[in-house]
Design an enzyme around this catalytic site. Structure first.
Site, PDB file in Angstrom:
ATOM      1  N   GLU A  86       0.819  -1.219   0.000  1.00 30.91           N
ATOM      2  CA  GLU A  86       0.000   0.000   0.000  1.00 30.91           C
ATOM      3  C   GLU A  86       0.851   1.267   0.000  1.00 30.91           C
ATOM      4  O   GLU A  86       0.532   2.242  -0.677  1.00 30.91           O
ATOM      5  CB  GLU A  86      -0.952   0.015   1.200  1.00 30.91           C
ATOM      6  CG  GLU A  86      -2.101  -0.969   1.094  1.00 30.91           C
ATOM      7  CD  GLU A  86      -1.727  -2.392   1.485  1.00 30.91           C
ATOM      8  OE1 GLU A  86      -0.588  -2.604   1.973  1.00 30.91           O
ATOM      9  OE2 GLU A  86      -2.561  -3.292   1.299  1.00 30.91           O
ATOM     10  N   HIS A  98     -11.407  -4.051   8.964  1.00 29.54           N
ATOM     11  CA  HIS A  98     -11.920  -3.995   7.587  1.00 29.54           C
ATOM     12  C   HIS A  98     -13.237  -3.221   7.512  1.00 29.54           C
ATOM     13  O   HIS A  98     -14.024  -3.440   6.595  1.00 29.54           O
ATOM     14  CB  HIS A  98     -12.154  -5.405   7.035  1.00 29.54           C
ATOM     15  CG  HIS A  98     -10.918  -6.206   6.789  1.00 29.54           C
ATOM     16  ND1 HIS A  98     -10.174  -6.753   7.804  1.00 29.54           N
ATOM     17  CD2 HIS A  98     -10.294  -6.542   5.633  1.00 29.54           C
ATOM     18  CE1 HIS A  98      -9.140  -7.416   7.287  1.00 29.54           C
ATOM     19  NE2 HIS A  98      -9.188  -7.294   5.973  1.00 29.54           N
TER      20      HIS A  98
END
Lengths: 336, 338
Positions: free
Chosen positions: A68, A137
Site C-alpha cells: 500500500e 476492515h
C-alpha cells in the site's frame, strides 16, 4: 436535454456507476490508469473494476503487489510526471499503511515546491461497516485525510454522484480522496448516460423541509432520507443535506438550511468524536446561523469503539434510522 | 561524449566524456562544496533559520551519478539533497534564495533546504521523509514507460532509507514492472548516529539487489570515474528496457547529520581519514594527470565557483520575503478550495 428519455432513467448500481466512470475516463484520456490490489482479472475485492482489464489490458489496469505504501507512492510519482492514476486501496483500513505518501507527499508536494508541480492523483477507499468483517476492515477514516490541507475528500452517497465525483476528481489538478461505502456498492439508482461531473465542494439538498436540518454523509444520507419519510407522516418536515464533499465543505448550503430550520442533526458513521459532525457543528456555531438555532446541535456518530464482529453489536455501534428518528423528534418537539 | 573504444588503464570517465564535460563536472563539485560552506557560514552568522543537512564529502556521488542524464530524465532526492540539485543543473542563486526563505527561491520560500526542486530540469525534489522518494521515483519511471518518453529516473537515497519498508516495496515493484529507474544508494555509513553495521543485516547494501533480481554493485563513491562507470551502465540498461539496477556509492559526510549533531558516535580519526580521501581533490588530480586540465585551469574553475556562490548569496540576501497574506497560495492549484 430530454430529461425523460429512456436512457436517462436507466439504473446502475453504485459499483457499476464507478466502473462506468472509469471506463469513460479511460476512453477519453490515455493517461488514465488504474492501480490496486487484485483489480485485474479478479475484478477488485468488491468487483468495482470488474472486467475493465479485458478492455484496457494489464498495462492500464495494473494489479499491484500487496504494497500500500509503495503503491500509493508510485501513483503519486506517476501523477507528478504525466499520468492520471486512480489508485484503489482494497479496504480503506489498508490506507493506514500508505498514509506517509498521502499525507507527507501527495498533499504537500505542490505547496513545498512553491506551486511548481501539481499531484493529480485520485485514490479510492472502500469504507464502512456492515459486512461482518470486524475492526480492521470496517472503519470510516475519512476525517483523517480531511484534516490535511492539500487534499480534497469526497463521500458519494448515490450511484449518480459516485460517477460524477470520480469524473470530477480526474478533472481536478490536485489529489482527491474518494471514500466509497461498501454497503452502497450494490445500491441501484438513476445514473445519467455519458460524461458529466458532480462538482467537488458542493453539497446536495436531497429533501426540503422547514422543521429541522439533517446533514449526513455517505450511507447515512439514505438512513436520513428513510427517517425523513417517517417524520413527514408525523408532521415533521426534515431537510436532508448530503454533504458529498467534506474538504472543502459547502458552508453556504449548510448555513442556509440551518437559518431556515433552526435545528441541526449531523449524522455520520465514523467515530463521533473529532469527526465531520464536529466540523459542521463548529461551522454553524461560528457563523451568524448560530443566532437562528432554536435548540442545541445534535451529533449522531459511531460509538467510541472498534467495529465489532457480532452482527447485532456491529449495528449497535453506528447510527441507525431509529436513532435519527429519536433525535429529530426530540429536537422538533423542543425536548433537547 | 567520445565514441571511442576505452583504452587500457584509462579511467572510464576520461574515455567516456569530453574535456568540457569533465571540467563542467569538476565545477559542479566545487559549486556543491561551496554552496554547503556558504550555507553553513550563513547559518553561523544567523542569516538563516531551521536546520540543514550538508553533503560535503559526497560531491562525486551526486555529480558522477547524473553525468549521462538529460533534462528529460528525472531524479528524486533526499534531505541531503543540495548536491543532487546542483548536479541536475539547478541555478545556484535560486537555490540560495530558497535557503534564505525568499519569494525568489525555487519553492518561493515555502520549502527550504529539505524541499528544493527544479521540475524544469527533471529534479522532482528533495524529501524530508527518509525513503519518501523511493516509490515516487518508481512512479516517474512508470510514467516514462507508459508515455514512451525514453526518460530514465535516478532515485537517490541514503543507507538509512534502505531499512524502510518503502525501499522493499519500491525495488520490488520496479523489477516486477521492469521500469527504467536506477536506485542510487549514497551509503555515508550513518543514518543520523546509527552506523550501517548496527542497523543493516547485510554488509553491502547493493547485496540486497539479489532479492529483487536486479543488478547491484558497490563502488567507491568518492571516485568520480567509478561512480560514473557504474551509474552510466545502469542508466543505459534502464534506457534499453532492461529494467532497474541498484548502485551503492560508499561515501562519507564530513559534517554531522544536521546542525544539532555533536559527532559523539564517530571519532575524529575516522573523519580525518575520510577527509584525506577528498573526492574533489581526487577529481582535480584525475583531470590534471590525464591532461584534461592544467592546475591553473583547476584553480580557475574553483575561483569561478567561489564567485558564483558569492553572487548567489548576494541575490538571496536582496530577495523579497514572501507575503504573509499569500501563505496559503499553492496549497491547491485553484484557489477555490479551503
Amino acid at each position: 436535454m430530454n430529461m425523460h428519455s429512456k436512457t436517462d432513467l436507466r439504473e446502475l448500481s453504485y459499483a457499476e456507476a464507478i466502473r462506468e466512470a472509469m471506463d469513460i475516463a479511460m476512453v477519453r484520456d490515455e493517461r488514465v490508469i488504474l492501480m490496486g490490489e487484485d483489480i485485474g482479472v479478479y475484478g477488485g475485492a468488491f468487483g468495482v473494476t470488474g472486467d475493465l482489464v479485458e478492455k484496457y489490458g494489464t498495462d492500464r489496469v495494473m494489479d499491484t503487489p500487496i504494497s500500500e505504501l509503495g503503491g500509493a507512492g508510485v501513483a503519486v510519482g506517476a501523477a507528478m510526471t504525466g499520468l492520471r492514476p486512480i489508485f484503489e486501496f482494497q479496504f480503506s483500513d489498508f490506507a493506514t499503511l500508505g498514509m506517509e505518501q498521502i499525507v507527507n507527499q501527495a498533499a504537500k508536494i505542490r505547496y513545498m515546491l512553491g506551486g511548481a508541480v501539481s499531484v493529480p492523483v485520485v485514490m479510492r477507499f472502500p469504507s464502512g461497516s456492515g459486512t461482518g468483517a470486524a475492526a480492521q476492515h470496517s472503519q470510516s477514516l475519512e476525517a483523517w485525510t480531511a484534516h490535511v490541507p492539500g487534499l480534497k475528500v469526497v463521500q458519494p452517497a448515490t450511484p449518480a454522484d459516485a460517477k460524477g465525483l470520480l469524473l470530477a476528481a480526474l478533472e481536478d489538478p490536485d489529489p482527491v480522496m474518494i471514500y466509497e461505502h461498501k454497503i452502497l456498492y450494490k445500491m441501484k439508482g438513476h445514473v445519467p448516460d455519458g460524461y458529466y461531473t458532480t462538482p467537488i465542494g458542493k453539497a446536495a439538498v436531497m429533501r426540503e423541509g422547514k422543521d429541522l436540518t439533517i446533514v449526513a454523509t455517505s450511507i447515512m444520507v439514505h438512513k436520513a432520507l428513510d427517517a425523513a419519510e417517517t417524520l413527514a407522516a408525523e408532521g415533521i418536515e426534515a431537510e436532508v443535506i448530503d454533504l458529498r464533499t467534506i474538504r472543502p465543505m459547502d458552508r453556504d448550503t449548510v448555513l442556509a438550511s440551518v437559518r431556515k430550520t433552526g435545528r441541526l442533526v449531523c449524522v455520520y458513521e465514523a467515530v463521533k468524536t473529532l469527526g465531520v459532525g464536529a466540523e459542521v457543528s463548529a461551522m454553524v456555531a461560528e457563523s451568524d446561523a448560530f443566532d437562528y438555532l432554536d435548540a442545541p446541535i445534535v451529533r449522531l456518530g459511531g460509538a467510541e469503539c472498534p467495529i465489532p464482529y457480532n452482527p447485532e453489536l456491529e449495528k449497535a455501534v453506528v447510527p441507525q434510522v431509529p436513532d435519527i428518528l429519536e433525535a429529530a423528534r426530540n429536537l422538533a418537539r423542543g425536548r433537547v | 561524449m567520445r565514441d571511442t573504444v576505452i583504452p587500457n588503464n584509462v579511467p572510464y570517465a576520461i574515455s567516456r566524456y569530453s574535456a568540457e564535460e569533465l571540467k563542467e563536472a569538476l565545477k559542479k563539485m566545487y559549486l556543491i562544496r561551496k554552496f554547503e560552506e556558504g550555507a553553513e557560514d550563513s547559518y553561523m552568522r544567523g542569516l538563516i533559520h531551521g536546520t540543514m543537512h550538508l553533503s560535503i564529502g559526497q560531491e562525486a556521488s551526486a555529480v558522477g551519478s547524473c553525468m549521462s542524464l538529460s533534462d528529460e530524465d528525472k531524479i528524486t532526492s533526499t534531505h541531503r539533497g543540495h548536491g543532487h540539485c546542483v548536479a541536475k543543473g539547478a541555478d545556484l542563486s535560486r537555490m540560495f534564495a530558497e535557503f534564505f526563505g525568499k519569494e525568489s527561491g525555487y519553492c518561493k520560500g515555502r520549502g527550504g533546504s529539505m524541499h528544493i526542486a527544479d521540475p524544469s530540469k527533471g529534479n522532482l525534489g528533495a524529501n524530508g521523509i527518509v525513503g519518501g522518494g523511493l516509490p515516487i521515483a518508481v512512479g516517474a519511471a512508470l510514467s516514462a514507460k507508459r508515455l514512451g518518453t525514453g526518460a530514465v529516473t535516478i532515485c537517490f537515497f541514503g543507507d538509512g532509507a534502505n531499512n524502510e519498508g518503502a525501499f522493499h516495496e519500491a525495488l520490488n515493484m520496479a523489477k516486477v514492472w521492469n521500469l527504467p529507474v536506477v536506485f542510487v544508494c549514497e551509503n555515508n555509513k550513518y543514518g543520523m548516529s546509527t552506523s550501517t553495521e548496527r542497523s543493516t543485516a547485510v554488509k553491502n547494501i547493493a547485496d540486497r539487489a539479489v532479492a529483487y533480481a536486479m543488478p547491484g554493485v558497490t563502488v567507491d563513491g568518492n571516485d568520480f570515474s567509478a561512480v560514473t562507470e557504474a551509474v552510466d551502465a545502469a542508466v543505459e540498461r534502464a534506457r534499453n528496457g532492461e529494467g532497474p539496477s541498484l548502485v551503492e556509492n560508499v561515501t562519507y559526510r564530513w559534517r554531522g547529520h544536521s546542525k544539532s549533531d555533536r559527532n559523539r558516535y564517530r571519532t575524529k580519526e575516522e573523519i580525518a581519514e575520510w577527509q584525506s580521501r577528498d573526492p574533489i581533490a581526487a577529481m582535480a588530480k584525475l583531470l590534471v594527470d590525464h591532461k584534461i586540465a592544467t592546475e591553473d585551469e583547476v584553480a580557475g574553475i574553483e575561483a569561478d565557483a567561489t564567485r558564483i556562490i558569492e553572487e548567489a548569496i548576494a541575490f538571496a540576501t536582496e530577495g523579497d520575503n514572501p507575503k504573509i497574506e499569500e501563505v496559503t497560495r499553492d496549497v491547491y492549484t485553484e484557489e477555490t478550495a479551503s
